[in-house]
Design a protein around this motif. Structure first.
Motif, short mmCIF file in Angstrom:
data_model
loop_
_atom_site.label_atom_id
_atom_site.label_comp_id
_atom_site.label_asym_id
_atom_site.label_seq_id
_atom_site.Cartn_x
_atom_site.Cartn_y
_atom_site.Cartn_z
N TYR A 398 0.85 -1.26 0.18
CA TYR A 398 -0.06 0.03 -0.04
C TYR A 398 0.82 1.34 -0.06
CZ TYR A 398 -4.38 -2.38 1.66
OH TYR A 398 -5.33 -3.17 1.96
N GLN A 399 1.87 1.19 0.90
CA GLN A 399 2.66 2.47 0.95
C GLN A 399 3.46 2.73 -0.26
OE1 GLN A 399 5.06 4.19 4.59
NE2 GLN A 399 6.51 2.88 3.60
N VAL A 402 0.85 4.17 -2.68
CA VAL A 402 0.29 5.66 -2.51
C VAL A 402 1.41 6.54 -2.10
CG1 VAL A 402 -2.10 4.55 -2.09
CG2 VAL A 402 -0.42 5.15 -0.10
N GLY A 406 0.97 9.39 1.42
CA GLY A 406 -0.51 9.01 1.44
C GLY A 406 -0.90 7.83 2.19
N GLY A 410 -3.98 7.60 4.61
CA GLY A 410 -4.85 6.59 4.94
C GLY A 410 -5.17 6.20 6.32
N MET A 432 -7.63 3.24 2.97
CA MET A 432 -6.27 3.77 2.29
C MET A 432 -6.72 4.31 0.71
SD MET A 432 -3.07 3.17 3.39
CE MET A 432 -2.87 3.24 5.15
N ALA A 433 -7.65 3.36 0.18
CA ALA A 433 -8.20 3.84 -1.07
C ALA A 433 -8.56 5.26 -1.15
CB ALA A 433 -9.08 2.75 -1.82
N ASN A 436 -6.72 8.12 -0.72
CA ASN A 436 -5.57 8.65 -2.04
C ASN A 436 -6.25 8.37 -3.29
OD1 ASN A 436 -2.98 8.88 -0.79
ND2 ASN A 436 -3.85 7.02 0.48
N SER A 439 -4.92 7.35 -6.99
CA SER A 439 -3.47 6.83 -6.77
C SER A 439 -3.64 5.40 -7.46
CB SER A 439 -3.22 6.74 -5.42
OG SER A 439 -4.09 5.41 -5.06
N GLU A 440 -2.43 4.79 -7.63
CA GLU A 440 -2.30 3.51 -8.55
C GLU A 440 -2.84 2.46 -7.51
OE1 GLU A 440 -0.57 2.92 -11.19
OE2 GLU A 440 -0.28 5.03 -11.51
N LEU A 441 -3.13 2.65 -6.25
CA LEU A 441 -3.99 1.63 -5.42
C LEU A 441 -5.50 1.93 -5.71
CD1 LEU A 441 -4.04 -0.25 -2.99
CD2 LEU A 441 -4.46 1.86 -1.68
N THR A 442 -5.83 2.98 -5.79
CA THR A 442 -7.21 3.05 -5.72
C THR A 442 -7.87 2.82 -7.17
OG1 THR A 442 -6.78 5.15 -4.25
CG2 THR A 442 -9.08 5.25 -5.25
#
Ligand code: TRP
Ligand code: ZN
Length: 888
Positions: A398-399, A402, A406, A410, A432-433, A436, A439-442
């Motif tokens: 995650y880190q 984001v 970010g 989260g 987290m999503a 952010n 973000s690449e995560l979301t």
């Protein structure tokens, strides 16, 4: 011992909210080792969201004396480990239960037990039900008030969670203390301690201006060994406020040490209980590794106060919600404490080495399970490397996706939303999503969450092709995960020229060069990434800092790996390149069945690392240590533990011989450190390299000056000013098979026989000693009868038995099957005393299906023998049945 209740499989998808809530509980303990009386007054209400039904409370190994509802006795039934009240009122009611339990006979160390004449509790995961009947599940959170009564002479200190509200004298030389914890908590965070203990105390003021009292309680005589733990605790407080704005929420924070404990430590609210092995330290009795482990476990339990206690788990399938996150936090803390970039890299390398040694084998063996398991029989079996260490890698991703800022956003949103609640891994992912957006995560949250549901280690293959005409470099990444859907894999990377230049990066679609590191996100079965304006053929440096928990096949040649070993700017990948060079050679020898012969290119590369003027001693030690045997075994479909061991031993001996002059220089340069003992990264690195050098110098018994180095090792063992040097020298003698080894072992025991934690080291060293014609195995069997040996103390059992069965493959896997017979005997003996510890030992056979002849059938026979025992604990039964199932 008889076991009631059949083992049932608990499924994540069957989760139901509780039919009742317990909002408040007043507990009263009349403490007596043989018969403690517990009175529990609970404020109970029906959960309006759930259909009406009976009240069913959990309880194990306790005797109920009476049950009252609103002060009136009520009819109830007890049926296998539950107490059922069919006619519970609809309106809120007061439930009072009085029962007894027997702490003295509690060898399982779960619930209320005695150790060294004091009382302790361990309630995670399901130990509270061994104290009194309760809704012993983490989504039932109550406010606790605890009254303790006990003999004043034997138990002068009476502790429980929260704040001390009252204390005083009673007749018959008894006294009492009343504690109140204002924070609602699940029963697994309840704790009490009663005994003759002393405390190191420290008052601290936090950033917000609040005053706190920190206390570390231990047995009389151990007080001077608590300074490091106290310093670690203070450092953890400061760090959590600085990095995550998370302050200590209690006026008083207590830590207690106990020598009989199933795991490392436990995060009970305001009253952390520690295995003494994870708490007590002194230079004379503890190694650098102990100091570092204590720092991270103290931090880990402290960090749980927010990640675990303030926000807890809805059910035990969510265990990684608190454990993966808290391991990630303690890893980050240790790195920040190490400070210098090279020291941070050393932390990361050690964490990855641990992951590969423990979690990778787990994830491909009989106990493979997702980070968020789907089912279990015994939850104690799921406090695993997957839930903890792979869980921490998932949090780290995650880190990575984001960014650090970010990630902190989260975390803030997670606490804003869920403080005081019992939640799920999904809730964490969503916070987290949502914190952010974009973000690449979301963008791919659902795919990312497959990390929680997919067991197994993904395999990533990387192949690059350079087009000198168009000056483009195309990197094709693909992933395989046993047929499961693709995972989201962040691949941190850079490109290095063969001459060592760091190349600037311009991905197709970008306007110009920027920077020289990227995080590529692999989320398909196969993807290509094209870099533009690449003026020389590059060597890709992939998965920097081990950016995802995968097995990587990058197809790099020896020449490429040598380039990375010498020039990579990422210290982790420099180390990794050296490991790969070694691994390739060991695997080639094992696969071909020929004796290993190290080549000059490899030896020269290792010599350059060892003699490098700039590299840290700590890094050199890591680079010159060969890959672990368990990790090597993971690269093979069929495993011959003896062949792997022989190849590793041969490689070690050849490095010892070929670099002898360099080892001498390394020892002379690092063997003495001016000033008193300090466990700082530079001194720790020097001691570790000196110990490795000494081990190498003693290893080669054919060298002309072999006797000189044995003598020097013995001298150093005798004169050492700290345990790291002393144990290092002793290990060099024992592992090198030196003639002086036995006399050194005897001397060590005589010196430290009064210190149980050091005696553990003495047993462990012998349990892990390299096998020589069966002598190590015979020694371990003889040591079972040593007056200091006992199965009842988990640390002692681990020091000898686990050392052999889990950390000494060449001594354990014997052609005559005696190792497996030993394992079965010890699992059965331990199971009658302590099922949790027995369940751990049972896992030594997790990977039996990959063993070659004659080991595989012999292992199966031993597993069957254990499984045939009719009254096994659910702990051991689940492990051996999974082992059997993995072979069919
Ligand atoms: N929650 C503890 C931790 O990780 C682990 C633990 C301590 C534990 N004792 C236990 C888990 C007993 C199961 C059983 O910090
Ligand atoms: Zn934990």
């Amino acid at each position: 011992m008889t076991r009631e209740g059949t083992s049932t499989l608990i499924r994540r998808e069957d989760y139901l909210a509780p039919a009742f809530w317990i909002r408040k509980v007043e507990l009263c303990f009349d403490l007596d080792p043989l018969k403690t009386i517990v009175t529990s007054k609970m404020q109970v209400e029906r959960n309006a969201a759930v259909a009406h039904g009976p009240l069913k409370l959990h309880g194990e190994e306790i005797n109920v004396l009476r049950v009252l509802i609103n002060g009136e006795s009520v009819s109830f039934r007890t049926e296998d480990d539950t107490l059922v009240i069919d006619n519970a009122p609809d309106a809120d009611f007061a439930l009072e239960i009085r029962n007894t339990c027997c702490p003295e006979k509690n060898t399982a160390l779960s619930g209320l037990y005695t150790s060294g004449g004091s009382f302790f509790t361990q309630c995670e995961a399901e130990g509270f039900r061994r104290i009194t009947y309760f809704l012993d599940r983490p989504d039932v959170m109550a406010v606790y008030t605890v009254l303790m009564r006990a003999d004043k002479t034997k138990y002068p200190v009476l502790l429980s969670n929260g704040n001390l509200v009252e204390q005083g004298e009673l007749d018959n030389n008894r006294h009492f203390a009343k504690w109140h914890d204002p924070f609602p908590k699940p029963s697994y965070l309840f704790a009490l301690v009663a005994g003759d203990l002393v405390a190191r105390e420290q008052r601290v003021r936090t950033r917000g201006g609040k005053d706190h009292l920190l206390q570390v309680f231990v047995r009389r005589g151990d007080l001077e060994k608590t300074e490091h733990a106290m310093n670690s605790l203070i450092a953890s407080m400061v760090w959590d406020e600085a990095r995550f704005k998370l302050p200590l929420d209690l006026e008083r924070f207590m830590v207690v040490g106990v020598s009989d404990f199933n795991m490392g430590a436990m995060e009970n609210k305001g009253l952390n209980i520690f295995n003494t092995s994870a708490l007590l330290a002194s230079p004379a009795t503890s190694t650098d590794a102990d100091f570092s482990r204590i720092e991270s476990i103290v931090a880990h339990e402290y960090f749980h106060n927010w990640t675990g206690n303030r926000v807890t788990c809805r059910d035990w399938f969510q265990l990684s919600l608190k454990e993966g996150l808290t391991v990630f936090r303690d890893q980050e803390f240790s790195m920040d404490m190490a400070a210098a970039p090279s020291a941070r890299a050393v932390c990361r390398i050690q964490d990855v080495r641990q992951l590969r040694a423990m979690q990778f084998p787990e994830d491909s063996g009989a106990m493979a399970h997702p980070v968020r398991p789907d089912s279990y029989v015994e939850i104690n079996n799921f406090y695993t490397a997957t839930v903890y260490e792979k869980g921490a890698e998932v949090v780290r991703m995650y880190q990575t996706l984001v960014g650090r800022a970010g990630f902190e956003k989260g975390m803030t949103l997670y606490f804003e939303r869920h403080d005081g609640q019992a939640v799920t891994c999904d809730d964490f992912a969503q916070a987290m999503a949502d914190a952010n957006p974009g973000s690449e995560l979301t963008k791919r949250l659902d795919a990312f969450k497959r990390w929680y549901s997919t067991p197994g280690t993904p395999r990533v293959t990387a192949r690059g092709s350079y087009d000198a005409i168009s000056r483009t470099y195309t990197l094709t990444l693909s992933q395989q995960n046993n047929g499961a859907a693709p995972q989201v894999i962040p691949v941190a990377m850079g490109l290095i020229g063969h001459g060592g230049q760091v190349l600037p990066l311009e991905l197709q679609g970008e306007a110009e060069y920027h920077g020289n590191e990227r995080v590529l996100v692999l989320d398909q079965a196969e993807q290509s990434f094209t870099f533009l304006n690449v003026f020389v053929e590059p060597v890709p440096s992939l998965l920097r800092g081990f950016s995802a928990p995968v097995l990587l096949d990058d197809g790099l040649s020896d020449a490429d790996l040598l380039t990375l070993l010498t020039h990579d700017t990422d210290a982790f990948n420099r180390w990794e390149a050296g490991q790969r060079l070694a691994l390739n050679r060991i695997l080639a020898a094992v696969r071909s069945g020929t004796p290993l012969q190290l080549d000059a290119a490899y030896v020269d590369a290792m010599r350059s690392v060892l003699n490098h003027p700039q590299l840290d001693a700590a890094f050199k030690e890591l680079a010159l240590t060969l890959p672990g045997e368990a990790y090597i075994a993971e690269q093979l479909d069929v495993v011959d533990p003896q062949a792997i061991h022989a190849a590793v031993e041969a490689a070690q001996l050849q490095l010892a011989q070929a670099l002898r002059a360099d080892w001498v220089a390394a020892f002379e340069a690092n063997g003495t450190i001016a000033g008193g003992y300090q466990p700082d990264p530079v001194s720790v690195g020097k001691r570790s390299l000196a110990n490795l050098a000494l081990a190498m110098l003693v290893l080669d018994t054919q060298a002309a000056d072999a006797a000189v180095w044995q003598g020097r090792a013995y001298q150093r063992f005798k004169d050492a000013g700290n345990m790291t040097d002393r144990l290092g020298a002793l290990a060099a003698l024992v592992n090198g098979g030196a003639g002086l080894a036995d006399s050194a072992l005897e001397r060590f025991h005589a010196l430290f026989k009064a210190d149980p934690l050091v005696v553990d080291k003495w047993f462990a060293l012998q349990g892990r000693a390299p096998e020589r014609e069966g002598r190590t195995f015979a020694k371990v069997k003889a040591l079972l009868k040593h007056p200091d040996f006992t199965l009842k103390n988990p640390n002692r059992a681990r020091s000898l038995i686990f050392s052999l069965c889990m950390f000494n493959p060449a001594a354990f896997h014997r052609a005559d099957a005696a190792g497996y017979v030993f394992w079965a005997d010890q699992v059965l003996a331990l199971d009658a005393i302590n099922p949790q510890v027995a369940g751990r030992l049972a896992r030594a056979m997790d990977r039996w299906t990959t063993l070659t002849e004659p080991y595989r059938p012999a292992a199966l026979e031993a597993i069957r023998r254990v499984a045939a025992k009719p009254d096994l604990s659910p702990d051991v039964r689940e492990i051996v049945e999974r082992a059997l199932a993995s072979g069919s």
